[in-house]
Write a protein that holds these residues in place. Sequence first.
Motif, short mmCIF file in Angstrom:
data_model
loop_
_atom_site.label_atom_id
_atom_site.label_comp_id
_atom_site.label_asym_id
_atom_site.label_seq_id
_atom_site.Cartn_x
_atom_site.Cartn_y
_atom_site.Cartn_z
N ALA A 188 0.03 11.56 8.28
CA ALA A 188 0.93 11.50 6.47
C ALA A 188 -0.20 10.44 6.73
O ALA A 188 -0.89 9.87 5.62
N ALA A 189 0.10 9.32 7.30
CA ALA A 189 -0.26 7.90 7.35
C ALA A 189 -1.48 7.27 7.55
O ALA A 189 -1.76 6.64 6.15
N SER A 190 -2.36 8.25 7.91
CA SER A 190 -3.67 8.32 7.47
C SER A 190 -3.80 8.72 6.42
O SER A 190 -5.20 8.03 5.64
N VAL A 191 -3.75 9.51 6.03
CA VAL A 191 -4.40 10.07 4.41
C VAL A 191 -3.62 9.25 3.76
O VAL A 191 -4.50 8.96 2.39
N ALA A 192 -3.01 8.27 3.82
CA ALA A 192 -2.34 7.57 2.95
C ALA A 192 -3.19 6.51 3.00
O ALA A 192 -3.27 5.74 1.71
N ALA A 193 -2.78 5.52 3.96
CA ALA A 193 -4.21 4.35 4.37
C ALA A 193 -5.66 4.99 3.39
O ALA A 193 -5.97 3.97 3.50
N SER A 194 -5.53 6.61 4.10
CA SER A 194 -7.26 6.75 3.12
C SER A 194 -7.64 6.46 1.88
O SER A 194 -8.18 6.03 1.46
N PHE A 195 -6.18 6.84 0.57
CA PHE A 195 -6.13 6.71 -0.46
C PHE A 195 -6.32 5.15 -0.45
O PHE A 195 -6.59 4.57 -2.18
N ILE A 196 -5.30 4.14 0.14
CA ILE A 196 -5.17 2.94 -0.22
C ILE A 196 -6.22 2.14 -0.27
O ILE A 196 -6.70 0.77 -1.03
N ALA A 197 -7.08 2.54 0.99
CA ALA A 197 -8.06 2.08 1.13
C ALA A 197 -9.73 2.11 0.66
O ALA A 197 -10.73 1.67 0.63
N GLY A 198 -9.46 3.25 -0.51
CA GLY A 198 -10.23 3.58 -1.59
C GLY A 198 -11.30 4.79 -1.60
O GLY A 198 -12.33 4.69 -1.87
N GLN A 199 -10.53 5.34 0.29
CA GLN A 199 -11.42 6.71 0.54
C GLN A 199 -11.00 7.65 0.31
O GLN A 199 -10.04 8.39 0.05
N HIS A 200 -11.91 8.38 -1.55
CA HIS A 200 -11.40 9.31 -1.97
C HIS A 200 -11.88 10.70 -1.77
O HIS A 200 -11.58 11.88 -1.94
N ASN A 201 -12.86 10.64 -0.86
CA ASN A 201 -13.96 12.16 -0.91
C ASN A 201 -12.61 13.00 0.09
O ASN A 201 -12.75 12.91 1.62
N LEU A 202 -12.56 14.15 -0.11
CA LEU A 202 -11.22 15.31 0.48
C LEU A 202 -12.09 15.42 1.75
O LEU A 202 -11.29 15.70 2.79
#
Length: 458
Positions: free
Chosen positions: A69-83
């Motif tokens: 869950a934390a890795s998903v949240a960190a990716s969105f915060i980092a601007g990496q939105h490629n699912l």
Amino acid sequence: MLKSIKFLLWTYLVLLIFEGALRKWVFPEAADALLIIRDPIVILIYVIAIFGRIFPINGFVITIGALTAASVAASFIAGQHNLVVMLYGLRINYLHLPLIWVMAEVLDVRDVRRYGIFILIIAIPMAFVMVEQFRSPINSRINQGVGGTEGGQIFGADGKIRPPGFFSFISGPQLFLPLAAAFFFYQASVKRQLPWLVLLGAGISIAISLPVSISRTAVLATVLVGATFAFTLLFGSKRAGAMLRTGLIMGVLLVGLSYLPIFSEGRDAFLSRWQTAAISNQGDAVQNISDRVFGGFFQPFAMMKNAPLFGAGIGVGSNVGARLLSGKVGFLLAEDEWSKIFLELGPILGLAFIGLRIGLTCYLGLVSLRALVFRREALPILIFSAAGVAVFEYQWGPPTILGFAVLGAGMILAALKPAPVEDPMAEMPEHRPESTPLPPALPPTTTHRPPVLSKLPA
């Protein structure tokens, strides 16, 4: 329920060994899809385990869920939105890990021994394939890469590639051969289940495959397994017999290998590879190996200072992520595993994930050592010597390495579980008291009576 999961685990093992052959020779046009062929099996195992109420919940599994869950949240915060990139990164880091404890839940030492028998038997045709790859030209069909690409294997030495056997690349034999050696030593000295002829054939196959692989990693990893085996002999209840038996087996192997020209060819190519590494490192091959091993520990912490707080996004550092984001296969962040983790997840989350891998490795090593010392059970620590480094440090991006890390860890925990004691009465026929023979039938009744004596004789 348990039988279904065991069947799926066998499927996982078989595909782990042969998925490279499918991607190179059988279905090269479907190489990309076959890259994740074991993922649906893992998910199906989880579904069955959950509905069967045998899915394990422990500190490790809870930590894996929290990090996911934390890795998903960190990716969105980092601007990496490629699912797709994000899902592939989650697959690498977290999807297969709970399988370790599912294996520990449904398997026991008997199942692990059966896995070992299968691996030792497969080592024989694996050696034949590797020898053919070693002797064949680089551009031959047997040496083609994933997707049927010509010359798709890694160069070794003396104009030869590093033979991958049934696997996609040499990373397969680097983990398969030490694991096969672990089961060979176990059967040769502790509990033999294969006929001696087959066991010796497997041992010769492993010994031939090592120099033919032209892989220093494979050879050094197998030497580590051999050193661990020597250590286990100190705790055996029949140390003298085990050492004598093992010495005789090794002697037979050495004599047999001395008559095989391929062993000499492989040895020469391996030594040439070692000398090339020494020249590239100013004449010190040992220093080259040391830099590769210990550099992977210290260099990432130097890079951690420059990593963004939330990283670049999970999956960005994988080859698949690089191809999806840049159109080229390569390393967008870093080549070694720990550096990639820090740059993908950031210093805080990356340190937590590396801490999980370190903690898991230490736990597996501790329980294996306790089984050896207190129960004289050598199988867990032999498997740990073959798979522990893959859990600790190796890249998990390549599916083969991830598979061996997870499968090896699961086998360690399953080997700690003794086989259930069979009820001795269960194997006996149902006990029934012997019937007592009836007395012979009495003569039929009659109206005739004996004469009455009126007078007593004088």
